[in-house]
Every structure is written in structure tokens, then in C-alpha cells.
Design a protein around this motif. Structure first.
Motif, PDB file in Angstrom:
ATOM      1  N   ASP A  15      27.124  -6.003  29.263  1.00 57.08           N
ATOM      2  CA  ASP A  15      26.289  -5.299  28.293  1.00 57.08           C
ATOM      3  C   ASP A  15      26.345  -3.783  28.500  1.00 57.08           C
ATOM      4  O   ASP A  15      26.433  -3.023  27.531  1.00 57.08           O
ATOM      5  N   GLU A  16      26.275  -3.363  29.744  1.00 60.97           N
ATOM      6  CA  GLU A  16      26.241  -1.929  30.042  1.00 60.97           C
ATOM      7  C   GLU A  16      27.512  -1.232  29.572  1.00 60.97           C
ATOM      8  O   GLU A  16      27.464  -0.155  28.958  1.00 60.97           O
ATOM      9  N   CYS A  17      28.644  -1.838  29.841  1.00 62.02           N
ATOM     10  CA  CYS A  17      29.927  -1.248  29.434  1.00 62.02           C
ATOM     11  C   CYS A  17      30.010  -1.139  27.915  1.00 62.02           C
ATOM     12  O   CYS A  17      30.416  -0.098  27.372  1.00 62.02           O
ATOM     13  N   TYR A  18      29.591  -2.189  27.228  1.00 62.75           N
ATOM     14  CA  TYR A  18      29.652  -2.160  25.769  1.00 62.75           C
ATOM     15  C   TYR A  18      28.680  -1.139  25.199  1.00 62.75           C
ATOM     16  O   TYR A  18      29.016  -0.390  24.273  1.00 62.75           O
ATOM     17  N   GLU A  19      27.467  -1.095  25.732  1.00 53.86           N
ATOM     18  CA  GLU A  19      26.457  -0.158  25.212  1.00 53.86           C
ATOM     19  C   GLU A  19      26.874   1.290  25.444  1.00 53.86           C
ATOM     20  O   GLU A  19      26.614   2.158  24.597  1.00 53.86           O
ATOM     21  N   ASN A  20      27.528   1.567  26.562  1.00 56.74           N
ATOM     22  CA  ASN A  20      28.023   2.929  26.813  1.00 56.74           C
ATOM     23  C   ASN A  20      29.058   3.330  25.761  1.00 56.74           C
ATOM     24  O   ASN A  20      29.067   4.459  25.268  1.00 56.74           O
ATOM     25  N   PHE A  21      29.933   2.384  25.450  1.00 54.17           N
ATOM     26  CA  PHE A  21      30.955   2.636  24.431  1.00 54.17           C
ATOM     27  C   PHE A  21      30.308   2.857  23.068  1.00 54.17           C
ATOM     28  O   PHE A  21      30.657   3.793  22.339  1.00 54.17           O
ATOM     29  N   ASP A  22      29.342   2.012  22.718  1.00 49.10           N
ATOM     30  CA  ASP A  22      28.668   2.108  21.429  1.00 49.10           C
ATOM     31  C   ASP A  22      27.935   3.447  21.302  1.00 49.10           C
ATOM     32  O   ASP A  22      27.984   4.096  20.248  1.00 49.10           O
TER      33      ASP A  22
END
Length: 333
Positions: free
Chosen positions: A271-278
């Protein structure tokens, strides 16, 4: 044909009058209902104004034409009637070329698989089955259009009158599937959008919202399978570089945003990796694309089956000379 051109009786009458051919709204209505028969000269004028050929008006009507469309169109009845007329005209054109060449499309309309959006393993297994059926294997899909056309789909380019509408369905009497697509897309968005429409044929959720989630995942999975994702990124990552995303985007014809959604749903990134990208995308306004010109993807996503068949029929002299212009009109639209 009038409806396919999105014209009311009065608008058509006005257009004819503007071209020094005064035909009243009432006269046009009588022609359409069969109360009176127009003279040959009038038919020629109507054909020119409506972008067809006189022979069109002498064809037998497709009396049992019926569409099955999977999405709620949310169109007012008059606009839906125009849309259906446009699809009918275009499907007739495709079908006549097939008949002239002795081609018979055989497509088995599937019973949609009922799944829940949280049945991740079952969804991935189902997507893998469709990829296997289409013979794509583990390789990138070079042309979604080519695959669908080889399966018997009619791909129809929409016009500006219908805006950015993308719909899929099939004609009931012939059971021929069709996709009406908006042509002004980035290549990666086009591929993703078209496959979502295909997804409605194969997947069904408990409600409309769940079905939407399923068809979106279907499109992502067809473009970038689980096996491909693991091959390119490995089974677990904590970060993804911009260079990696760019390279995989070019290789598979799928946008960076959809790639990250895919990696997230497969559990390759957390989740953290995706949210950073978003967050990065939103901060830099990358979610909005200005125009499709200059897209660097090199995938050839242009439907070609109809054009090739029409050119073949013309070259072999199968099309009567007076009908060639009508059948070639899709190419010149």
C-alpha cells in the motif's frame, strides 16, 4: 440513415433547402413511412446529403436487427435511437463485405462468469484462461485490435456526435460482437478501454459497481498477466523506478498508472509504495493528458480487417462499381 447522421426531419429538410433542394419535413416523413415513394432524382439528392449511395435505399431492411449492450448508456431516447441507427448502418456495411467475400463470422457469445471482486485467485485464473484461448501466451500483445478482429469482432469508430462514448455488445440475430470506440485516445488508454468493453462479455459481479471493478481488472490482466508482472518486477518490491515503468510501458503498451495498479492488486508492491506513487502523480498533474498527438508508444492499434476485406473485394471485382464508394466510406471518414 437520417438517424445515423443525428438529424431530425426538420434539420434534414433545412439542409436540403440550403442546397437549393426544397423538400419539406412532411415529404421526408412520407418517404420514411412509405406513404409516398421519392423519385430517382430525389433519392440521389438524399444519398448525397446523408453520406451514402442511392443503392443504400433499395436494400432490404434489416428487420430483425436488435442490439444487446452491456452498459447503461444513460442517453435520452432520441440520442439512443440515433446511436443504434449508426451502429446498424456500420454493421450492415461490415456484414455485406463479409457476405461478398464468403466470410462467415462465428463467435460464441459466452455466459458471463459470476465472480466477486475479492476473489483474486479465481479472477487471475479466469484471465489466464482467456489469454490462453486467444493464444497470446506470455508475450506482450502487439495489437488488441488484431486479436479481436481475428475473433470475429466488428470494431466501429465513433463520430463526434456521440462524444467519447465507448460501448460493446452484440447483434442478436447474427450474434456478431461489436465495439464502438472513441478514436481520439492515447494508444495505451485505447487498449485499456477496448479491453474493458470486452470484459463485459466475460465477467459479471453482484452489482454494477462490482462488475466495473471486474472488467477493469480483466483489461489490466489481459495486457499484463501475473506471470509477466513477476517476470519483469519479481514477486515482491518496495519501490519501482521511473525508468523501469517507462520500459515496461513501452514493452506492454500499458500506462504507468495502470501498471502500478496492476502491481498493487497482485501484491508485488504494498500500500505504501502505491500511495507514494499516486501522490507523486497528483502533485505533478500527471493524471490529466492534454492530447494524443506525440504519443511515443509504437503499438499499431488501428482496426484493419474491414479495410483489408473491402480493398480485396474491390480488387477482385466482387463489389459492383456503383457501390464501391459506399463500402470504402469508413476508410475516408
Amino acid at each position: 440513415m437520417r438517424l445515423a447522421n443525428c438529424l431530425s426531419l426538420q434539420q434534414l429538410a433545412d439542409a436540403l433547402s440550403a442546397n437549393s433542394v426544397p423538400i419539406s419535413r412532411a415529404a421526408l416523413s412520407y418517404y420514411e413511412t412509405g406513404k409516398t415513394v421519392p423519385a430517382e432524382a430525389t433519392i440521389n439528392v438524399l444519398a448525397k446529403e446523408l453520406g451514402t449511395i442511392p443503392a443504400f435505399f433499395y436494400k432490404q431492411d434489416w428487420a430483425d436487427f436488435e442490439l444487446r449492450i452491456f452498459q447503461d448508456l444513460n442517453l435520452i431516447p432520441s440520442r439512443q435511437q440515433e446511436l443504434y441507427a449508426f451502429i446498424q448502418v456500420e454493421m450492415e456495411r461490415h456484414l455485406e463485405i463479409d457476405h461478398a467475400l464468403g466470410i462467415r463470422s462465428v463467435f460464441e457469445i459466452p455466459v458471463p462468469q459470476k465472480l466477486r471482486a475479492d476473489q483474486h485467485a479465481q479472477i487471475e485464473k479466469f484471465i489466464g484462461g482467456i489469454r490462453a484461448k486467444w493464444g497470446v501466451g506470455i508475450n506482450p500483445i502487439s495489437s488488441v485490435c488484431s486479436i479481436l478482429e481475428s475473433q470475429g469482432w466488428y470494431l466501429i469508430s465513433s463520430t463526434r456526435q456521440f462524444g467519447s462514448l465507448d460501448i460493446g455488445g452484440y447483434e442478436v440475430s447474427t450474434r456478431i460482437p461489436f465495439l464502438l470506440y472513441h478514436p481520439n485516445y492515447f494508444v495505451d488508454d485505447f487498449r485499456y478501454s477496448v479491453l474493458q468493453q470486452v470484459g463485459y462479455f466475460y465477467l459479471q459481479g453482484g452489482d454494477k459497481e462490482e462488475t466495473e471493478l471486474l472488467v477493469q481488472r480483466f483489461a489490466r490482466g489481459i495486457l499484463f498477466s501475473r506471470e509477466q508482472a513477476v517476470l519483469e518486477f519479481g514477486p515482491k518490491r518496495t519501490k519501482i523506478s521511473a525508468k523501469e515503468l517507462s520500459m515496461v510501458k513501452q514493452k506492454y503498451g500499458i500506462s504507468k498508472r495502470i501498471l502500478m495498479i496492476r502491481l498493487h492488486e497482485l501484491g508485488i508492491i504494498d500500500d505504501e509504495c502505491y500511495e507514494n506513487f499516486d501522490t507523486h502523480l497528483r502533485q505533478h498533474s500527471f493524471l490529466k493528458r492534454e492530447k494524443a498527438i506525440g504519443d511515443t508508444l509504437h503499438f499499431y492499434e488501428v482496426p484493419t480487417a474491414y479495410d483489408i476485406k473491402a480493398l480485396r473485394a474491390q480488387a477482385e471485382g466482387i463489389l459492383p462499381e456503383e457501390t464501391v464508394e459506399y463500402f470504402m466510406a469508413i476508410q475516408n471518414r
